[in-house]
Scaffold this motif. Sequence first.
Motif, mmCIF file in Angstrom:
data_model
loop_
_atom_site.group_PDB
_atom_site.id
_atom_site.type_symbol
_atom_site.label_atom_id
_atom_site.label_comp_id
_atom_site.label_asym_id
_atom_site.label_seq_id
_atom_site.Cartn_x
_atom_site.Cartn_y
_atom_site.Cartn_z
ATOM 1 N N GLU A 1 0.807 -1.216 0.000
ATOM 2 C CA GLU A 1 0.000 0.000 0.000
ATOM 3 C C GLU A 1 0.838 1.262 0.000
ATOM 4 N N PHE A 2 1.867 1.315 0.852
ATOM 5 C CA PHE A 2 2.630 2.549 1.054
ATOM 6 C C PHE A 2 3.985 2.555 0.343
ATOM 7 N N GLY A 3 4.352 1.486 -0.317
ATOM 8 C CA GLY A 3 5.656 1.394 -0.959
ATOM 9 C C GLY A 3 6.698 0.829 -0.025
ATOM 10 N N GLN A 4 6.848 1.462 1.145
ATOM 11 C CA GLN A 4 7.717 0.942 2.201
ATOM 12 C C GLN A 4 7.024 1.137 3.537
ATOM 13 N N GLN A 5 7.329 0.261 4.474
ATOM 14 C CA GLN A 5 6.940 0.467 5.860
ATOM 15 C C GLN A 5 8.187 0.461 6.722
#
Length: 504
Positions: A440-444
Amino acid sequence: MTSLQPAHLLPLTGENPSGEAVWTPTASLSWSDLEVRARRLARALNDHGLTPGHRWAVLAHNRIEWPEFLLGNARAGTKLTPLNWHLTARELSELLVDSGATLVVVDEALEEIGRRAARSAGLAAEAVVVLGSPYESWLAEADDDLLPDWDMGSALLYTGGTTGRSKGVTRSDTSGPVSRWYQRGSAWGGQARLPEEGVGLVTTPMYHSLAQGFVAAALTRRHTLSILPRFDPEATLAVIEERAVTATPMVPTQFIRMLKLDEQVRAGHDLSSLRWVLHTAAPCPPWVKRAMIDWFGPVIFELYGSSEGTGPVICSSQEWLEHPGTVGRASTALTLSIVDDEGRDLPPGEIGTIYVKRHDGAPEYHGDPEKTAAGRLPDGRFTVGDLGWLDEEGFLYLADRRVDLIITGGSNVYPAEIEGVLSEHPEVADVAVFGIPDEEFGQQIKAVVEPAPGTNPDPDEILEFARERLAGYKVPRSLDLIDRLPREAHGKLKKRLLRDPYWA
């Protein structure tokens, strides 16, 4: 007629030849003995066939011979490759092959791995000299006659490998005749604001550029040297008191381990002799910096630099208190600039890639012209990939390494800020923060914590600690515990060993 090297490279040799120059817990050397042994080492290297420009290597823990290695190498005109004793035989062999070293001096405790690495690199058994009796016999066979005053030898330093395979670095500020070695060492000390005389202490590994730069500067600036075989927080405090140490280089990890000693232990040592405590190699969390200034006094100096020569950028305690978070201003040896991804200079206050213009020329990566070119701008400025900004007064502030930057949901997150907060937790001995894939966010954001000795921290409680101190988007989504983080003895964290498996 070719002129010869000076008999003495150090000022106190002529003034106090029998005085103590180097001390370890098991031995000591006078100024005269140090100079004689260095001259013999230069001759021994020469007799072995190493002439100016040839390479040799040292695989050894901190011990009394290291200062003579540096002086002898300078006199021989050779390139010394200090080997990291944490590496495997295969990794050491790769460095020997890459450097072109034809001789290896090894610690007795490291003889087995040193010989395996040398064999794998194609070196004969006689190309390995073992410290102790074999080394002393080899040295005794050489005379100490003076060699020509040719270009001084220097180190072929390999980068820490924190972002990939180690790379050898050659720098333009290490040239000149042997007779000018004194000026070179003393100049670095002046730029780093090392006092003119005193008692120096080395607890960081001698294979690292920090310790080597300090040793050269200390010896040329009239310091007796104390060398400990390894860092131990309480033992270090005891030696500072017993030896009346005035100057020592350290890394933030050492600060943290001393700060987490029992209060009675910390208060039980007289540290009033200290005048200069330099830290570098890794970001120093603000709480650590303030606590060390409160404890040691305004004697804490910060150096931003690298094996490639991005420093020294220097900051005193007073400058840091007046400009919280800065790593200092550039020394007279260089000029700093902040550049965006299109190669345009950025104004004060804007974050970009830190570029350096050395007045004596840019460094080169040994045998890797493509990497050398990749880190340069057309005007000769170069970068090692760090991100930061300059203020209106020219003080430099670090954001992070570009490779460590986390972009989550379109926002830039700098792991160093989060690591600084998490390191304040009393049950955290060490911490690494990095980005892992997120659909969803590219990286966490991922955190990995090394617990403080004798503790059993609750990951959820540490994350709650972070939520109270950080914006929500900066709080790690997950936190793992690990027995020990892959941090080099000189303080650099090999974060890629933690991060890469998630991106494989």
